[in-house]
Design a protein around this motif. Structure first.
Motif, PDB file in Angstrom:
ATOM      1  N   GLU A  18      -7.636   0.561  -0.399  1.00 16.13           N
ATOM      2  CA  GLU A  18      -7.652  -0.802   0.343  1.00 16.13           C
ATOM      3  C   GLU A  18      -8.935  -0.728   1.270  1.00 16.13           C
ATOM      4  O   GLU A  18      -9.223   0.521   1.786  1.00 16.13           O
ATOM      5  CB  GLU A  18      -6.430  -0.928   1.332  1.00 16.13           C
ATOM      6  CG  GLU A  18      -6.369  -2.419   1.858  1.00 16.13           C
ATOM      7  CD  GLU A  18      -4.985  -2.513   2.532  1.00 16.13           C
ATOM      8  OE1 GLU A  18      -4.327  -1.364   2.691  1.00 16.13           O
ATOM      9  OE2 GLU A  18      -4.818  -3.403   3.008  1.00 16.13           O
ATOM     10  N   SER A  25       0.749  -1.143  -0.155  1.00 12.06           N
ATOM     11  CA  SER A  25      -0.103  -0.070   0.216  1.00 12.06           C
ATOM     12  C   SER A  25       0.796   1.260  -0.073  1.00 12.06           C
ATOM     13  O   SER A  25       0.401   2.295  -0.515  1.00 12.06           O
ATOM     14  CB  SER A  25      -0.989  -0.022   1.221  1.00 12.06           C
ATOM     15  OG  SER A  25      -1.757  -1.089   1.087  1.00 12.06           O
ATOM     16  N   ASP A  69      -5.734  -1.463  -4.923  1.00 16.20           N
ATOM     17  CA  ASP A  69      -5.151  -2.089  -3.837  1.00 16.20           C
ATOM     18  C   ASP A  69      -5.924  -3.107  -3.007  1.00 16.20           C
ATOM     19  O   ASP A  69      -7.251  -2.818  -2.540  1.00 16.20           O
ATOM     20  CB  ASP A  69      -4.749  -0.742  -2.789  1.00 16.20           C
ATOM     21  CG  ASP A  69      -3.908  -1.438  -1.679  1.00 16.20           C
ATOM     22  OD1 ASP A  69      -3.646  -2.455  -1.204  1.00 16.20           O
ATOM     23  OD2 ASP A  69      -3.625  -0.359  -0.922  1.00 16.20           O
ATOM     24  N   GLU A  70      -5.640  -4.272  -3.284  1.00 18.45           N
ATOM     25  CA  GLU A  70      -6.259  -5.428  -2.787  1.00 18.45           C
ATOM     26  C   GLU A  70      -7.821  -5.458  -3.039  1.00 18.45           C
ATOM     27  O   GLU A  70      -8.770  -5.337  -2.398  1.00 18.45           O
ATOM     28  CB  GLU A  70      -6.309  -5.312  -1.148  1.00 18.45           C
ATOM     29  CG  GLU A  70      -4.892  -5.361  -0.516  1.00 18.45           C
ATOM     30  CD  GLU A  70      -4.411  -6.703  -0.137  1.00 18.45           C
ATOM     31  OE1 GLU A  70      -4.926  -7.699  -0.450  1.00 18.45           O
ATOM     32  OE2 GLU A  70      -3.140  -6.515   0.282  1.00 18.45           O
TER      33      GLU A  70
HETATM   34 MG    MG Z   1      -2.024  -2.879   2.335  1.00 15.80          MG
END
Ligand code: MG
Ligand code: ADP
Lengths: 310, 286, 303
Positions: free
Chosen positions: A98, A60, A174-175
């Protein structure tokens, strides 16, 4: 003019990160932690690039550095050849953070309208874009529902639509599938593949290897802030001193002939089946090697979080 | 650049903690802003005070001044709300005839809104009328209390509050009018009342009838009959609008007393009009 | 070197460096965000207060009843405005950080100063609407009560034969003056100006702070100091040169004394248009200074 002007210039890479470094001072002690440690990588235009690593390995943070939400301690990053502090660069990027939460009181369409307006879209073109995006992420049925009532998978999808609203040439995810059920992550993976088909560059990160494996052209393995391995998926997962022969409709007689030939040549037949390593295996190898390095060097003062259990 | 002593040299780059430096810059800018804006602020405040837009603090002893100023400053716009609360508390105490408490709560109200002269009038009214009436008539006054003395004490308190307030509001007539009324009704001192009504004339908030009240009180003041007659006759001669029952009654009384020649006397009033005493308009006695 | 590589996409217009449209979008989002937090319930409380005050009949004169309604409603407006400016501003930015909405906004082509301005104007928009509603409500109550008091007073005065019609008219005019008056708009405007300065100051505080509670406490302290320090400085400076350092240090803190003008206006004074313009400019300078400093702090803040 020079002769080279006749050849069309190759498009600048979507992301070009050189020696990216982020050092966080620790809050209550005099120590520091190197969250991202001289990471260099390139995401070519039109490519899907996956950054994998366990929690706390700096994924991140790398993304925030790329997006200009944080300033690197050292190093540089360029997006389509522009500095990320340049608004022009930011209009080329869509970002899905995220575990995002958006304004819960807005409906799906209102959320997209809000972000569209921030990107300077207005009137009919914005209206059309909202329709397109809702269709793309399959949320037309939830168009006028408040986000407060969205499931996790729907939130990720509206987040993806939000990231795409100004037709960026690069999306940073992000994810994207964290916390989403298998069907939901399947849908998100399909969406990423569609983006790739449309020529959009994707930079994503995940700790779920299986998914990265399915969509990425190239991956980087990051652990304790260091980029350990990087390259096209095929190359990374191929085992260099091994060769795979794939046969179809081979009779048992043919196979025993081959076995005999192999023995005669002094080579070893390892297995008959699927000889490839998985990304998962590779990943765990890297984590183990990284931990061994860390033990021998004792370099960082901060404790990394342990790698996930396989 | 901020020092980065704990980080190995290979990671030295941009200053990592600009917070301290930035805080200093911000304090410096705020200070400079404070120093520069004074040149605008000070004359602006003076002008606003001149235009009666900001509370100019009346000269007082430093203690009171600080107390009041601090309240004024810190409570700012909350003061009206707090003042209403204090005033309602006073009313509450009035209902149970706890006069010391009424006095205290009005003191707080006045502290909160020193610029509102009406609170001073209210306080004086409570003392000189309500507290006085209580000691005059209430059955709840404990035996052994000197009723007559208490009546005088509270009347004098009312007058004292007004005397303290009058210099703070030199342009308001209401305070003088209230004082004159107490002198007239409770102290039965028409001479002082006449003089006080006269002081009120021409000031803010004083309506036409006060001009007549001066004459009515003069008429009651021993030795001032001639002056009273001249005064009231002048009002009578101003025209029909002043031909009010009390005025006619007083003029006729003075004519008889001063033995004004019949020819100079005013005509008789219509017989069915009663000669009323003056009433104070706007005063709603609950 | 090869320029084409660095050119933005030819079909994409370069986004403007500064765009009132984007600020408005952010302000409108902040407005709805705050409205959704049920902030307008304060108006109910206000309505109860004003109607309650208009029915309290324990006071002395008709004029005083009206001025009490005015005083309490403007006192409540004043309290609401600055307190809301502090709390709403303190809550709105950390909430965006917590929800990561800030990331998505700042990764769009939105300069950070526009984000701050959007929050600032969003909070002010809520305060403006709320003040407008309160002004309307208190105006209605005032006029309603005024009509009743005039009728009562007229009946009462007309019973007395010793009072001339001119006297009655004078008395009724005095009551009439205490009702709603256009000058009350200027009082509300000054209350709004002070709230704007407080919102700007709170934005500055919140660029330092990590929690809303801290921001709220510092914001309120800032307000109290801004109203109180002048007195302290005046008091101690009478003591001589010994405490000059206090006056010197006090230049860092604001002086909100001028915003007390609204009280006198509510009580009956009128402010000339140029005076209003000057106070507005004065508040504007405060806002600009605080917002610029907030921007300075926020420009490279990391989340
Ligand atoms: Mg992360
Ligand atoms: N703002 C910050 N201040 C201090 N440390 C941080 C900050 N952000 C991240 N870190 C630390 O940096 C490391 C990497 O974090 P992150 O990039 O979020 O990891 P990942 O996304 O790979 O899980 C973690 O150990 C985290 O605690």
């Amino acid at each position: 003019m020079s002769a080279s002007s006749s050849t069309p210039p190759s498009p600048p890479p979507a992301i070009e990160a050189r020696e990216l470094t982020k050092v966080f001072p620790l809050q209550w002690s005099k120590g520091y932690m190197v969250a991202v440690d001289k990471v260099s990588f390139t995401v070519n235009a039109g490519e899907v690039y996956g950054l994998i690593g366990p929690n706390g390995s700096g994924k991140s943070t790398t993304m925030k550095l790329v997006l200009g939400l944080m300033a690197p301690s050292l190093g540089t990053t360029k997006v389509f050849g522009l500095s990320t502090s340049d608004v022009r660069a930011r209009s080329e990027i869509g970002f899905l953070p995220e575990n995002p939460y958006f304004y819960k009181h807005l409906t799906g369409a209102e959320t997209l309208r809000f972000y569209g307006k921030l990107c300077g879209l207005r009137g009919r073109s914005l209206q059309e874009r909202i329709g397109e995006l809702l269709e793309l992420v399959d949320l037309e049925h939830a168009r006028d529902r408040r986000l407060a009532g969205y499931s996790k998978g729907m939130l990720q999808r509206i987040g993806l639509a939000q990231a795409l609203v100004q037709r960026p040439r690069l999306v940073v995810l992000d994810e994207p599938t964290a916390g989403v059920d298998p069907i939901g992550s399947r849908e998100i993976r399909d969406l990423i593949l569609r983006l790739k088909q449309e020529g959009i560059s994707v930079f994503l990160c995940s700790h779920l290897l299986e998914q990265v494996q399915e969509v990425c052209d190239r991956v980087g393995i990051i652990f304790q802030g260091k980029l350990r391995r990087e390259g096209p998926l095929d190359e990374l997962t191929a085992i260099e001193n091994q060769t795979e022969i794939l046969l179809q409709e081979a009779s048992p007689a043919l196979i025993s002939k081959i076995q005999a030939l192999v023995q005669a040549e002094g080579a070893d037949l390892l297995s008959i089946g699927r000889p490839r390593t998985t990304l998962e295996r590779l990943f765990l190898d890297e984590v183990e090697r990284g931990l061994a390095d860390a033990r021998s060097a004792g370099a960082h003062s901060a404790e990394p979080s342990p790698p996930p259990r396989p | 650049m901020d020092p980065q002593p704990d980080i190995p040299a290979e990671y030295h780059g941009r200053p990592r903690r600009p917070l301290v430096r930035k805080t200093l810059v911000i304090l410096l800018v705020l200070w400079t802003f404070g120093a520069v804006r004074g040149a605008w602020e000070t004359p602006l405040i003076a002008r606003l005070r001149g235009a009666d837009l900001l509370q100019a603090v009346p000269a007082q002893e430093t203690e009171t001044k600080l107390g009041r100023n601090a309240v004024l400053a810190i409570l700012g716009g909350m003061r009206p709300l707090m003042a209403v609360y204090a005033k309602l508390s006073a009313v509450d105490k009035w209902e149970i005839a706890d006069w010391d408490e009424v006095e205290k709560w009005y003191g707080i109200t006045i502290l909160l809104q020193p610029e509102d002269y009406q609170h001073r009038i209210d306080l004086a009214w409570h003392c000189a009328y309500n507290a006085r009436a209580y000691y005059e008539t209430s059955q709840h006054v404990p035996s052994g209390v000197d009723r007559a003395r208490e009546m005088e004490v509270w009347t004098d308190k009312g007058l004292a509050y007004l005397d303290a307030a009058i210099p703070e509001f030199p342009d308001r007539g209401e305070l003088l009018q209230e004082k004159a009324q107490i002198l007239e009704r409770k102290k039965h001192d028409p001479c002082a009342a006449a003089q006080t009504y006269r002081l009120a004339l021409g000031k803010k908030g004083v309506l036409g009838y006060v001009e007549r009240f001066v004459g009515y009180q003069l008429a009651q003041c021993p030795g001032k009959e001639q002056e009273a007659y001249t005064y009231l006759k002048r009002l009578y001669d101003e025209g029909e609008k002043n031909h009010l029952p009390t005025l006619i009654h007083e003029v006729k009384r003075l004519e008889r007393k001063l033995q004004i020649p019949l020819l100079l006397r005013i005509p008789d009033p219509e017989p069915d009009l009663p000669g009323t005493r003056n009433t104070v308009p706007g005063l709603k006695v609950p | 070197m090869s320029a084409p590589n660095h050119a933005p996409m030819p079909d994409r217009p370069v986004p403007p460096i500064f765009s009132p449209g984007r600020i408005w979008t952010l302000a409108a989002a902040t407005f709805t965000q705050l409205v959704r937090m049920r902030t307008f319930y304060f108006l109910l409380f206000f309505a109860v207060l004003v109607f309650g005050m208009s029915n309290v009949n324990l006071l002395y004169t008709a004029e005083q009843q009206l001025s009490t309604i005015r005083g309490t409603s403007f006192g409540a407006m004043w309290l609401f405005a600055w307190l809301f400016a502090v709390t709403a501003t303190a809550v709105v930015i950390p909430r965006d950080i917590e929800d990561r909405t800030l990331y998505t906004i700042l990764s769009k082509p939105v300069p950070r100063v526009e984000y701050l301005l959007g929050k600032f104007f969003g909070v002010l928009l809520v305060i403006t609407v709320a003040l407008g509603a309160m002004l309307l409500l208190s105006g209605v109550v005032l006029e309603f009560r005024k009509a009743g008091l005039i009728a009562e007073t007229r009946i009462y005065l007309e019973q007395s034969p010793d009072i001339t019609p001119a006297d009655i008219q004078g008395q009724l005019d005095a009551i009439s003056n205490e009702g709603f008056h256009p000058r009350l708009f200027t009082a509300a405007w000054i209350i709004l100006l002070q709230a704007a300065v407080m919102a700007a100051a709170t934005i500055l505080v919140s660029t330092f702070a990590s929690s809303s509670l801290f921001t709220i406490i510092v914001g309120i302290a800032f307000f109290l100091i801004g109203h109180g320090h002048r007195i302290a400085v005046d008091y101690w400076s009478e003591g001589g040169a010994t405490n000059n350092w206090l006056a010197w240090a006090a230049k860092v803190v604001p002086d909100f004394h001028i915003f007390n003008v609204h009280e006198k206006i509510v009580a009956g004074s009128t402010a000339a248009p140029f005076v209003m313009a000057e106070i507005t400019a004065y508040a504007g300078v405060y806002c600009v200074v605080y917002l610029l400093l907030g921007w300075y702090m926020f420009s490279d803040k990391e989340f």
